[in-house]
Design a protein around this motif. Structure first.
Motif, mmCIF file in Angstrom:
data_model
loop_
_atom_site.group_PDB
_atom_site.id
_atom_site.type_symbol
_atom_site.label_atom_id
_atom_site.label_comp_id
_atom_site.label_asym_id
_atom_site.label_seq_id
_atom_site.Cartn_x
_atom_site.Cartn_y
_atom_site.Cartn_z
ATOM 1 N N LEU A 428 1.467 -0.984 -0.379
ATOM 2 C CA LEU A 428 0.231 -0.396 0.038
ATOM 3 C C LEU A 428 1.133 1.191 -0.167
ATOM 4 N N TYR A 429 1.105 2.001 -1.187
ATOM 5 C CA TYR A 429 1.321 3.390 -1.311
ATOM 6 C C TYR A 429 1.124 5.102 -1.172
ATOM 7 N N PHE A 430 1.038 5.485 0.232
ATOM 8 C CA PHE A 430 0.208 6.688 0.224
ATOM 9 C C PHE A 430 1.477 7.901 -1.098
ATOM 10 N N PRO A 431 1.131 8.767 -1.360
ATOM 11 C CA PRO A 431 2.283 9.381 -1.987
ATOM 12 C C PRO A 431 1.767 10.656 -1.533
ATOM 13 N N ARG A 432 0.919 11.165 -0.456
ATOM 14 C CA ARG A 432 0.994 12.545 0.097
ATOM 15 C C ARG A 432 0.279 11.670 1.975
ATOM 16 N N GLN A 433 1.194 11.464 2.806
ATOM 17 C CA GLN A 433 0.826 10.648 3.630
ATOM 18 C C GLN A 433 0.413 11.818 4.456
ATOM 19 N N ILE A 434 -0.432 11.805 5.561
ATOM 20 C CA ILE A 434 -0.442 13.636 6.051
ATOM 21 C C ILE A 434 -0.110 12.812 7.761
ATOM 22 N N ASP A 435 -0.294 11.964 8.447
ATOM 23 C CA ASP A 435 0.327 11.466 9.675
ATOM 24 C C ASP A 435 0.500 10.856 9.772
ATOM 25 N N LYS A 436 2.609 10.774 10.056
ATOM 26 C CA LYS A 436 3.198 9.606 9.954
ATOM 27 C C LYS A 436 3.069 8.564 10.927
ATOM 28 N N GLU A 437 2.521 9.350 12.159
ATOM 29 C CA GLU A 437 2.337 7.989 13.292
ATOM 30 C C GLU A 437 1.453 7.424 13.632
ATOM 31 N N SER A 438 0.140 8.342 12.978
ATOM 32 C CA SER A 438 -0.603 7.241 13.339
ATOM 33 C C SER A 438 -1.892 6.353 12.417
#
Length: 553
Positions: A428-438
């Motif tokens: 699963l690839y997120f080009p635009r990850q918003i919240d890396k911790e959660s």
């Protein structure tokens, strides 16, 4: 009800004739005193056949003015219903059923269900227009042909009963020893000075002018028929388009139902300076655009235009800066600036596939947010796209997309290659990850994230769109026909409005003058012309005395 069509003069008239074609004597109400009905000069029409065939019955149906009025009435009702709520073709990226339900409730749902949301493109509305056109053609032919025949072979010496039952009429004895032929010729000369075309036959006279005005209503019909043909031509594929497109900066989209693609190279927005705005707007904190412009490129597709698996072959054909009221215009295709929206969205990224432990890079590839490929080969690894979610979300543990806009895009790949299972492993690839911790990409991917990693190394391969431009795409090849029809219609209106067909008949029998006159309007002017001509020929009468109501015979 049909009556005897043989006149006392011996002429046999067709069924439906009310005034004898030869002498003008009434064939109905022979001994009446009322003013004659001069519509179509009493000539029979095809719709008056005594034993109509099936084709005649269809002809009679569409030749009826009453039927035409009803067709026009229901077309107007349908047009009114179609304007109660906005039509579907004015929507921008929304589901019509959902739009009507949310904005207009139950009434909107019923409106959409019954098909009124696309009234003007519906088969039944087009059928109504076609029926109006058919009625115009048949009504015109049913009347103009008999009228033309009647006016082209008018008899000069009319029956006395015909003359005395005109709205303008006079019966008077001439002075004794009057030369009847000379008197008629002199009167003819006077009428010619008033631009009448004069025909004489011994002691009988026919003076006529402005006959062309009688064709005004039929010129109107021709114009309306061409106008309706133009409207109906819009239903021909490729002849008419009125659609709205939202295009991100840098995005290239196909114009629906055409072989053209349009690209939004750059969108420019110029705002009013705050000091130039009135206080009422400053208080609301509104942003007011001064100008906004789309730098657009138009391409023609020569191959793979509708093939989702292969890239289209495009050739640039036109470039233009589109602003409000200054569209892109190419061979009848126009793109108008309609609106814009501030939408910081990803257009494409260029991720790199690497080993997170050793840092070894296997290569990069271009990954667009719109229409990504099914497969990508990166070094020894093959990435097969299994799912794409433009705005990723979870619902009951299942991935979903909240919209079609790439606000939070997510890609599910099945990756095969060295060190991975033979059948491949999901990634699963997120080009635009918003919240890396959660919401960490590495945590979600689990064990495979220790073997390979997909990430963007720098911003050089990232394309953002700050704005979406909304363009109104128009094609209307039928518009010239609509303008031509409108112009012809106006010519007919002018012909019938500013001129009147005037006719004057007279005959002298044994010293008695019998005169009749007819026009389709401005009877006052006709009476004045007749009275003035008679006065110059030694017959003094007042214009008012020529009126049938004031001069009963």
């Amino acid at each position: 009800m049909f009556y005897n069509t043989k006149c006392d003069c011996g002429h046999q008239n067709p069924t439906g004739t009310t005034l004898c074609e030869s002498c003008g004597n009434p064939l109905i109400d022979i001994d009446g005193r009322d003013i004659l009905e001069m519509r179509y000069d009493g000539i029979a029409r095809r719709s008056q056949k005594s034993n109509p065939s099936l084709l005649d019955k269809v002809w009679n149906f569409f030749s009826s003015v009453k039927i035409a009025v009803w067709i026009i009435f229901w077309t107007l009702v349908a047009s009114a219903v179609g304007t109660i709520f906005p039509q579907e073709n004015t929507f921008l990226d929304m589901d019509p059923a959902q739009y009507y339900a949310q904005n207009y409730g139950t009434l909107g749902t019923i409106y959409h269900f019954l098909g009124f949301s696309h009234t003007f493109n519906s088969w039944w509305f087009i059928t109504l227009l076609f029926m109006i056109g058919t009625s115009l053609v048949i009504c015109s032919l049913d009347r103009v042909l008999p009228l033309y025949r009647a006016l082209s072979k008018q008899q000069i010496r009319k029956h006395a009963n015909f003359l005395t039952r005109q709205k303008v009429t006079l019966s008077i004895d001439l002075p004794e020893n009057t030369d009847e032929v000379a008197w008629v010729n002199k009167l003819g000369t006077l009428f010619r000075k008033k631009h009448y075309r004069v025909h004489t036959e011994g002691s009988a006279l026919l003076a006529e002018k402005y006959r062309f005005s009688r064709w005004g209503p039929y010129i109107n019909h021709i114009g309306l028929i061409i106008f309706l043909i133009g409207v109906l031509m819009r239903s021909i594929p490729g002849w008419h388009m009125d659609q709205y497109m939202g295009i991100l900066e840098g995005e290239t989209k196909q114009i629906p139902h055409t072989s053209y693609f349009i690209k939004n190279e750059k969108f420019t927005l110029d705002l009013y300076d705050e000091k130039d705005l009135p206080a009422s707007i400053k208080e609301k904190g509104q942003v007011v655009p001064k100008t906004y412009q789309t730098q657009a490129v138009l391409y023609h597709c020569s191959a793979n235009c509708d093939d989702a698996t292969n890239a289209p072959v495009l050739e640039e054909v036109h470039k233009a800066d589109i602003t409000v009221n200054h569209p892109l215009d190419y061979k009848g295709l126009q793109a108008y600036q309609f609106d814009y929206k501030s939408t910081p969205l990803l257009i494409s990224v260029k991720p790199t596939l690497s080993n997170p432990v050793t840092g070894e890079s296997f290569g990069s590839f271009d990954l667009p947010m719109n229409n990504p490929k099914d497969e990508y080969q990166v070094g020894p690894y093959k990435l097969t796209l299994k799912g794409y979610f433009p705005e990723f979300g979870l619902e009951k543990g299942q991935p979903i997309s909240k919209s079609n806009e790439p606000k939070a895009p997510a890609f599910i790949f099945n990756i095969t290659g060295p060190g991975l299972a033979t059948s491949g492993e999901p990634y699963l690839y997120f080009p635009r990850q918003i919240d890396k911790e959660s919401f960490s990409q590495d945590v979600i991917n689990g064990a495979i994230s220790q073997k390979i990693k997909l990430a963007v190394g720098s911003m050089e391969g990232v394309q953002f769109a700050n704005y979406t431009t909304y363009l109104n795409i128009r094609v209307d090849k039928a518009m010239p026909y609509i303008w031509i029809g409108s112009a012809i219609f106006m010519i007919g209106v002018i012909m019938g409005f500013y001129w009147q067909h005037r006719r004057i008949w007279l005959r002298i029998d044994n010293g008695k003058l019998t005169l009749g006159g007819h026009t389709n309007k401005n009877w006052f002017g006709l009476r004045n012309e007749v009275a003035a001509a008679l006065a110059k020929n030694n017959i003094e009468v007042s214009p008012k005395s020529l009126d049938k109501g004031d001069n009963p015979q």
